[in-house]
Write a protein that holds these residues in place. Structure first.
Motif, PDB file in Angstrom:
ATOM      1  N   ASP A 162      47.502  11.066   6.025  1.00  0.00           N
ATOM      2  CA  ASP A 162      48.196  10.521   7.189  1.00  0.00           C
ATOM      3  C   ASP A 162      49.184  11.556   7.717  1.00  0.00           C
ATOM      4  O   ASP A 162      50.170  11.876   7.062  1.00  0.00           O
ATOM      5  N   LYS A 188      47.961   5.381  -2.466  1.00  0.00           N
ATOM      6  CA  LYS A 188      46.531   5.142  -2.268  1.00  0.00           C
ATOM      7  C   LYS A 188      45.970   6.138  -1.264  1.00  0.00           C
ATOM      8  O   LYS A 188      44.773   6.433  -1.262  1.00  0.00           O
ATOM      9  N   LYS A 189      46.824   6.626  -0.395  1.00  0.00           N
ATOM     10  CA  LYS A 189      46.462   7.714   0.510  1.00  0.00           C
ATOM     11  C   LYS A 189      47.519   8.802   0.365  1.00  0.00           C
ATOM     12  O   LYS A 189      48.490   8.656  -0.375  1.00  0.00           O
ATOM     13  N   ILE A 202      39.229  10.112   0.697  1.00  0.00           N
ATOM     14  CA  ILE A 202      40.598  10.643   0.731  1.00  0.00           C
ATOM     15  C   ILE A 202      41.125  10.542   2.159  1.00  0.00           C
ATOM     16  O   ILE A 202      40.485  11.007   3.113  1.00  0.00           O
ATOM     17  N   VAL A 203      42.297   9.948   2.319  1.00  0.00           N
ATOM     18  CA  VAL A 203      42.919   9.803   3.638  1.00  0.00           C
ATOM     19  C   VAL A 203      44.249  10.542   3.629  1.00  0.00           C
ATOM     20  O   VAL A 203      45.085  10.339   2.741  1.00  0.00           O
ATOM     21  N   ALA A 245      44.204   3.570   8.097  1.00  0.00           N
ATOM     22  CA  ALA A 245      43.885   4.159   6.798  1.00  0.00           C
ATOM     23  C   ALA A 245      43.199   3.160   5.879  1.00  0.00           C
ATOM     24  O   ALA A 245      42.304   3.520   5.109  1.00  0.00           O
TER      25      ALA A 245
END
Length: 336
Positions: free
Chosen positions: A184, A297-298, A181-182, A175
Protein backbone atom coordinates in the motif's frame (compact mmCIF):
# COMPACT_ATOMS: atom_id res chain seq x y z
CA UNK A 1 18.96 -5.81 10.30
CA UNK A 2 17.76 -9.24 11.34
CA UNK A 3 15.84 -12.03 9.69
CA UNK A 4 12.19 -12.87 10.23
CA UNK A 5 9.59 -15.06 8.58
CA UNK A 6 9.06 -13.81 5.08
CA UNK A 7 6.01 -14.07 2.81
CA UNK A 8 6.03 -16.44 -0.13
CA UNK A 9 8.38 -14.85 -2.64
CA UNK A 10 6.63 -16.47 -5.60
CA UNK A 11 3.28 -14.80 -4.85
CA UNK A 12 2.00 -12.10 -7.21
CA UNK A 13 2.76 -8.57 -6.02
CA UNK A 14 0.10 -5.86 -6.13
CA UNK A 15 1.08 -2.26 -5.45
CA UNK A 16 -1.55 0.42 -4.83
CA UNK A 17 -0.51 3.96 -5.68
CA UNK A 18 1.71 4.92 -8.63
CA UNK A 19 3.39 7.98 -7.12
CA UNK A 20 7.12 7.97 -6.54
CA UNK A 21 6.95 5.49 -3.63
CA UNK A 22 4.75 2.96 -5.44
CA UNK A 23 6.56 3.34 -8.76
CA UNK A 24 9.93 2.47 -7.25
CA UNK A 25 8.39 -0.51 -5.44
CA UNK A 26 6.93 -1.79 -8.68
CA UNK A 27 10.15 -1.26 -10.62
CA UNK A 28 12.41 -3.15 -8.23
CA UNK A 29 9.95 -6.01 -7.75
CA UNK A 30 9.38 -6.36 -11.50
CA UNK A 31 13.10 -6.31 -12.24
CA UNK A 32 13.57 -9.00 -9.58
CA UNK A 33 11.23 -11.27 -11.55
CA UNK A 34 8.00 -10.89 -9.58
CA UNK A 35 4.59 -10.73 -11.26
CA UNK A 36 3.76 -7.08 -10.52
CA UNK A 37 0.56 -5.09 -10.98
CA UNK A 38 0.59 -1.38 -10.11
CA UNK A 39 -2.83 0.24 -9.57
CA UNK A 40 -3.39 4.01 -9.70
CA UNK A 41 -6.81 5.58 -9.25
CA UNK A 42 -6.00 8.73 -11.26
CA UNK A 43 -5.06 8.91 -14.92
CA UNK A 44 -1.58 8.73 -16.40
CA UNK A 45 -0.95 12.46 -16.01
CA UNK A 46 -0.83 12.01 -12.22
CA UNK A 47 -1.75 15.67 -11.64
CA UNK A 48 -3.52 14.77 -8.39
CA UNK A 49 -0.47 13.03 -6.97
CA UNK A 50 1.87 14.65 -4.45
CA UNK A 51 4.76 13.61 -6.71
CA UNK A 52 3.48 15.93 -9.45
CA UNK A 53 4.17 18.96 -7.24
CA UNK A 54 7.51 17.82 -5.81
CA UNK A 55 10.88 19.48 -6.20
CA UNK A 56 12.72 16.24 -6.96
CA UNK A 57 15.85 17.16 -5.02
CA UNK A 58 18.21 14.31 -4.13
CA UNK A 59 19.98 16.07 -1.27
CA UNK A 60 20.60 13.81 1.74
CA UNK A 61 23.38 15.96 3.19
CA UNK A 62 21.43 19.24 2.94
CA UNK A 63 18.36 17.62 4.49
CA UNK A 64 20.42 16.70 7.56
CA UNK A 65 19.86 20.26 8.81
CA UNK A 66 16.31 19.42 9.90
CA UNK A 67 16.09 15.62 9.60
CA UNK A 68 17.04 12.56 11.61
CA UNK A 69 20.18 10.57 10.64
CA UNK A 70 18.03 7.79 9.13
CA UNK A 71 17.00 10.21 6.34
CA UNK A 72 20.63 10.77 5.40
CA UNK A 73 21.39 7.04 5.59
CA UNK A 74 18.51 6.05 3.34
CA UNK A 75 19.04 9.05 1.10
CA UNK A 76 22.68 8.22 0.43
CA UNK A 77 21.67 4.67 -0.51
CA UNK A 78 18.97 6.07 -2.79
CA UNK A 79 21.56 8.13 -4.67
CA UNK A 80 23.30 4.89 -5.62
CA UNK A 81 20.01 3.44 -6.87
CA UNK A 82 19.19 6.56 -8.89
CA UNK A 83 22.64 6.38 -10.49
CA UNK A 84 22.24 2.66 -11.20
CA UNK A 85 18.75 2.79 -12.70
CA UNK A 86 18.76 6.33 -14.15
CA UNK A 87 22.38 7.08 -15.09
CA UNK A 88 21.26 10.25 -16.89
CA UNK A 89 20.16 11.81 -13.58
CA UNK A 90 21.91 15.18 -13.08
CA UNK A 91 24.34 14.95 -10.17
CA UNK A 92 25.69 18.47 -10.40
CA UNK A 93 25.53 19.03 -6.65
CA UNK A 94 23.60 21.52 -4.53
CA UNK A 95 24.57 25.07 -3.65
CA UNK A 96 23.63 26.84 -0.40
CA UNK A 97 23.95 30.62 -0.11
CA UNK A 98 22.96 33.42 2.27
CA UNK A 99 23.29 37.18 2.42
CA UNK A 100 25.74 38.68 4.88
CA UNK A 101 23.02 39.66 7.37
CA UNK A 102 22.04 35.99 7.67
CA UNK A 103 25.55 34.69 8.25
CA UNK A 104 24.69 33.12 11.63
CA UNK A 105 21.97 30.98 10.03
CA UNK A 106 24.38 30.09 7.22
CA UNK A 107 27.00 28.95 9.74
CA UNK A 108 24.40 26.94 11.61
CA UNK A 109 23.45 25.14 8.39
CA UNK A 110 27.13 24.38 7.76
CA UNK A 111 27.56 22.92 11.27
CA UNK A 112 24.48 20.70 11.01
CA UNK A 113 25.34 19.25 7.60
CA UNK A 114 28.28 17.44 6.04
CA UNK A 115 29.51 16.53 2.58
CA UNK A 116 30.14 20.13 1.55
CA UNK A 117 33.03 22.41 0.78
CA UNK A 118 33.12 26.16 1.22
CA UNK A 119 33.33 28.48 -1.75
CA UNK A 120 34.37 32.13 -1.73
CA UNK A 121 32.81 34.70 -4.05
CA UNK A 122 35.16 33.73 -6.87
CA UNK A 123 34.41 30.04 -6.44
CA UNK A 124 30.69 30.77 -6.51
CA UNK A 125 31.01 32.71 -9.75
CA UNK A 126 33.01 29.90 -11.35
CA UNK A 127 30.30 27.41 -10.35
CA UNK A 128 27.26 29.58 -11.20
CA UNK A 129 28.20 32.63 -13.29
CA UNK A 130 24.67 34.08 -12.93
CA UNK A 131 25.37 34.59 -9.22
CA UNK A 132 28.43 36.78 -9.85
CA UNK A 133 28.60 39.46 -7.17
CA UNK A 134 25.49 38.26 -5.35
CA UNK A 135 27.01 36.39 -2.38
CA UNK A 136 30.29 36.42 -0.46
CA UNK A 137 30.46 32.66 0.04
CA UNK A 138 28.53 29.43 -0.35
CA UNK A 139 28.41 25.76 0.56
CA UNK A 140 28.74 23.30 -2.30
CA UNK A 141 27.49 19.71 -1.88
CA UNK A 142 29.06 18.07 -4.95
CA UNK A 143 27.48 14.60 -4.65
CA UNK A 144 23.83 15.69 -4.56
CA UNK A 145 21.48 15.71 -7.54
CA UNK A 146 17.95 16.43 -8.69
CA UNK A 147 15.32 15.02 -11.04
CA UNK A 148 12.34 16.54 -12.82
CA UNK A 149 9.37 14.70 -11.26
CA UNK A 150 7.06 15.20 -14.23
CA UNK A 151 9.59 13.57 -16.53
CA UNK A 152 10.99 10.83 -14.33
CA UNK A 153 7.66 9.49 -13.05
CA UNK A 154 6.35 8.55 -16.54
CA UNK A 155 9.75 7.04 -17.26
CA UNK A 156 9.47 4.91 -14.13
CA UNK A 157 6.04 3.70 -15.25
CA UNK A 158 7.41 2.83 -18.69
CA UNK A 159 10.32 0.91 -17.20
CA UNK A 160 7.96 -1.09 -15.00
CA UNK A 161 6.16 -2.24 -18.15
CA UNK A 162 9.47 -3.01 -19.85
CA UNK A 163 10.43 -5.19 -16.89
CA UNK A 164 7.23 -7.20 -17.29
CA UNK A 165 4.99 -5.39 -14.82
CA UNK A 166 1.49 -4.07 -15.48
CA UNK A 167 0.47 -0.47 -14.73
CA UNK A 168 -3.27 0.19 -14.49
CA UNK A 169 -4.43 3.82 -14.35
CA UNK A 170 -7.99 4.70 -13.38
CA UNK A 171 -7.99 1.60 -11.20
CA UNK A 172 -9.11 1.90 -7.59
CA UNK A 173 -8.81 -1.34 -5.67
CA UNK A 174 -9.12 -2.47 -2.04
CA UNK A 175 -6.27 -4.43 -0.46
CA UNK A 176 -8.71 -6.86 1.20
CA UNK A 177 -9.96 -7.97 -2.21
CA UNK A 178 -6.50 -8.90 -3.53
CA UNK A 179 -4.63 -12.19 -3.17
CA UNK A 180 -0.88 -12.44 -2.82
CA UNK A 181 1.49 -9.73 -1.58
CA UNK A 182 -0.06 -6.25 -1.36
CA UNK A 183 2.04 -3.09 -0.92
CA UNK A 184 0.00 0.00 0.00
CA UNK A 185 1.63 3.24 -1.22
CA UNK A 186 -1.46 5.45 -1.23
CA UNK A 187 -0.03 8.31 0.81
CA UNK A 188 -2.73 10.31 2.59
CA UNK A 189 -5.45 8.11 1.11
CA UNK A 190 -4.22 5.37 3.46
CA UNK A 191 -5.70 7.18 6.46
CA UNK A 192 -8.60 4.74 6.32
CA UNK A 193 -6.07 2.25 7.74
CA UNK A 194 -3.54 4.63 9.33
CA UNK A 195 -5.39 7.56 10.93
CA UNK A 196 -2.17 8.99 12.41
CA UNK A 197 -1.09 10.20 8.97
CA UNK A 198 -1.40 13.93 8.33
CA UNK A 199 -0.92 16.13 5.29
CA UNK A 200 1.79 18.80 5.22
CA UNK A 201 1.29 21.27 2.39
CA UNK A 202 4.20 22.12 0.14
CA UNK A 203 3.71 25.02 -2.27
CA UNK A 204 5.60 25.78 -5.44
CA UNK A 205 5.80 28.35 -8.23
CA UNK A 206 7.29 27.80 -11.68
CA UNK A 207 8.73 30.88 -13.36
CA UNK A 208 10.44 31.46 -16.68
CA UNK A 209 13.31 33.80 -17.44
CA UNK A 210 16.25 33.73 -19.84
CA UNK A 211 18.16 36.20 -17.65
CA UNK A 212 19.25 33.55 -15.13
CA UNK A 213 21.10 30.29 -15.78
CA UNK A 214 21.64 27.71 -13.06
CA UNK A 215 23.13 24.22 -13.33
CA UNK A 216 21.98 22.92 -9.93
CA UNK A 217 19.49 23.63 -7.14
CA UNK A 218 20.31 26.71 -5.09
CA UNK A 219 19.09 27.07 -1.49
CA UNK A 220 18.84 30.50 0.08
CA UNK A 221 19.19 30.48 3.87
CA UNK A 222 16.90 33.00 5.55
CA UNK A 223 15.42 33.06 9.08
CA UNK A 224 11.86 33.66 7.87
CA UNK A 225 11.54 32.49 4.28
CA UNK A 226 14.11 29.91 3.17
CA UNK A 227 13.92 29.08 -0.53
CA UNK A 228 15.19 26.62 -3.06
CA UNK A 229 15.45 27.41 -6.76
CA UNK A 230 15.56 24.33 -8.98
CA UNK A 231 16.41 24.57 -12.69
CA UNK A 232 13.84 22.78 -14.84
CA UNK A 233 15.31 23.42 -18.28
CA UNK A 234 14.00 25.67 -21.06
CA UNK A 235 14.68 28.77 -18.89
CA UNK A 236 12.21 27.57 -16.25
CA UNK A 237 12.78 27.36 -12.51
CA UNK A 238 10.80 25.88 -9.67
CA UNK A 239 10.60 27.98 -6.49
CA UNK A 240 9.72 26.13 -3.31
CA UNK A 241 10.41 25.43 0.35
CA UNK A 242 7.12 26.01 2.16
CA UNK A 243 6.09 23.37 4.70
CA UNK A 244 2.71 24.27 6.13
CA UNK A 245 0.64 22.32 8.65
CA UNK A 246 -2.54 22.57 6.60
CA UNK A 247 -4.48 20.31 4.26
CA UNK A 248 -6.09 22.86 1.96
CA UNK A 249 -5.09 23.16 -1.66
CA UNK A 250 -3.58 26.03 -3.60
CA UNK A 251 -0.91 28.63 -2.84
CA UNK A 252 -1.61 31.37 -0.31
CA UNK A 253 -0.88 35.03 -1.06
CA UNK A 254 1.61 35.09 1.83
CA UNK A 255 3.53 32.09 0.48
CA UNK A 256 3.55 33.49 -3.04
CA UNK A 257 4.94 36.81 -1.83
CA UNK A 258 7.60 35.10 0.28
CA UNK A 259 8.68 32.70 -2.47
CA UNK A 260 8.85 35.43 -5.10
CA UNK A 261 10.57 37.82 -2.72
CA UNK A 262 13.16 35.22 -1.83
CA UNK A 263 13.75 34.49 -5.52
CA UNK A 264 14.38 38.21 -6.06
CA UNK A 265 16.89 38.06 -3.20
CA UNK A 266 18.75 35.30 -5.06
CA UNK A 267 18.80 37.28 -8.31
CA UNK A 268 17.00 40.54 -9.24
CA UNK A 269 16.23 39.20 -12.73
CA UNK A 270 13.54 36.99 -11.18
CA UNK A 271 11.48 40.18 -10.72
CA UNK A 272 10.93 40.23 -14.49
CA UNK A 273 10.34 36.48 -14.82
CA UNK A 274 7.06 35.17 -16.20
CA UNK A 275 4.95 33.16 -13.75
CA UNK A 276 4.05 29.88 -15.44
CA UNK A 277 2.31 27.96 -12.68
CA UNK A 278 1.27 27.95 -9.03
CA UNK A 279 0.55 24.67 -7.24
CA UNK A 280 0.73 22.66 -4.05
CA UNK A 281 0.80 19.08 -2.86
CA UNK A 282 0.03 17.38 0.45
CA UNK A 283 2.94 15.33 1.73
CA UNK A 284 1.97 12.32 3.88
CA UNK A 285 3.67 12.39 7.28
CA UNK A 286 3.52 10.50 10.55
CA UNK A 287 3.79 12.44 13.83
CA UNK A 288 7.58 11.95 13.90
CA UNK A 289 7.99 12.95 10.21
CA UNK A 290 9.87 9.70 9.54
CA UNK A 291 9.14 7.08 6.85
CA UNK A 292 7.68 3.76 7.84
CA UNK A 293 7.27 0.32 6.30
CA UNK A 294 4.54 -1.48 8.21
CA UNK A 295 4.21 -5.24 7.80
CA UNK A 296 0.83 -6.75 8.70
CA UNK A 297 -1.46 -8.78 6.47
CA UNK A 298 -0.21 -6.40 3.81
CA UNK A 299 2.83 -4.12 3.56
CA UNK A 300 2.41 -0.37 3.86
CA UNK A 301 5.03 2.16 2.72
CA UNK A 302 4.19 5.68 3.82
CA UNK A 303 5.20 8.83 5.65
CA UNK A 304 7.85 9.99 3.19
CA UNK A 305 7.03 13.61 4.17
CA UNK A 306 9.14 16.04 2.10
CA UNK A 307 11.64 13.36 1.08
CA UNK A 308 9.67 11.30 -1.44
CA UNK A 309 12.09 11.31 -4.37
CA UNK A 310 15.04 11.04 -2.02
CA UNK A 311 13.81 8.02 -0.04
CA UNK A 312 11.62 6.01 -2.43
CA UNK A 313 14.40 3.88 -4.02
CA UNK A 314 15.93 2.83 -0.68
CA UNK A 315 12.52 2.02 0.82
CA UNK A 316 11.68 -0.14 -2.20
CA UNK A 317 14.96 -2.00 -1.75
CA UNK A 318 14.11 -2.66 1.91
CA UNK A 319 10.65 -3.98 1.01
CA UNK A 320 12.11 -6.26 -1.64
CA UNK A 321 14.68 -7.52 0.87
CA UNK A 322 11.91 -8.37 3.31
CA UNK A 323 9.86 -10.29 0.75
CA UNK A 324 12.84 -12.17 -0.66
CA UNK A 325 14.90 -12.81 2.48
CA UNK A 326 12.79 -11.77 5.47
CA UNK A 327 15.25 -8.94 6.22
CA UNK A 328 14.09 -6.24 8.66
CA UNK A 329 15.49 -2.72 8.99
CA UNK A 330 14.66 -1.88 12.60
CA UNK A 331 14.80 1.89 12.09
CA UNK A 332 12.17 1.86 9.36
CA UNK A 333 10.11 -1.32 9.54
CA UNK A 334 7.39 -2.30 11.98
CA UNK A 335 5.88 -5.79 12.12
CA UNK A 336 2.41 -5.84 13.73
Amino acid sequence: MHQTTKPRGDSPVTIIGAGIAGAWQALLFAQAGHAVTLHERSDGRMTDATSHWAGGMLAPWCEAETSEPVITRLGVRSLDLWREHFPQTPFNGSLVVAHARDRSDFERFARLTSGHRRLDARGLTELEPSLDGRFREGLFYPDEGHVEPRQVLPELHARIATAGGTVKFGSEVAAKDIDGIVIDCRGLSARDQQPELRGVKGEMIIVETAEVELSRPVRLIHPRWPLYVIPRGDSRFMLGATSIEAEDSGVSVRSALELLGAAYAVHPAFAEARIVEFGSGLRPAYPDNLPRITVDKKISVNGLFRHGFLLAPALAELTLGYVQRGAIDNEVMRCV
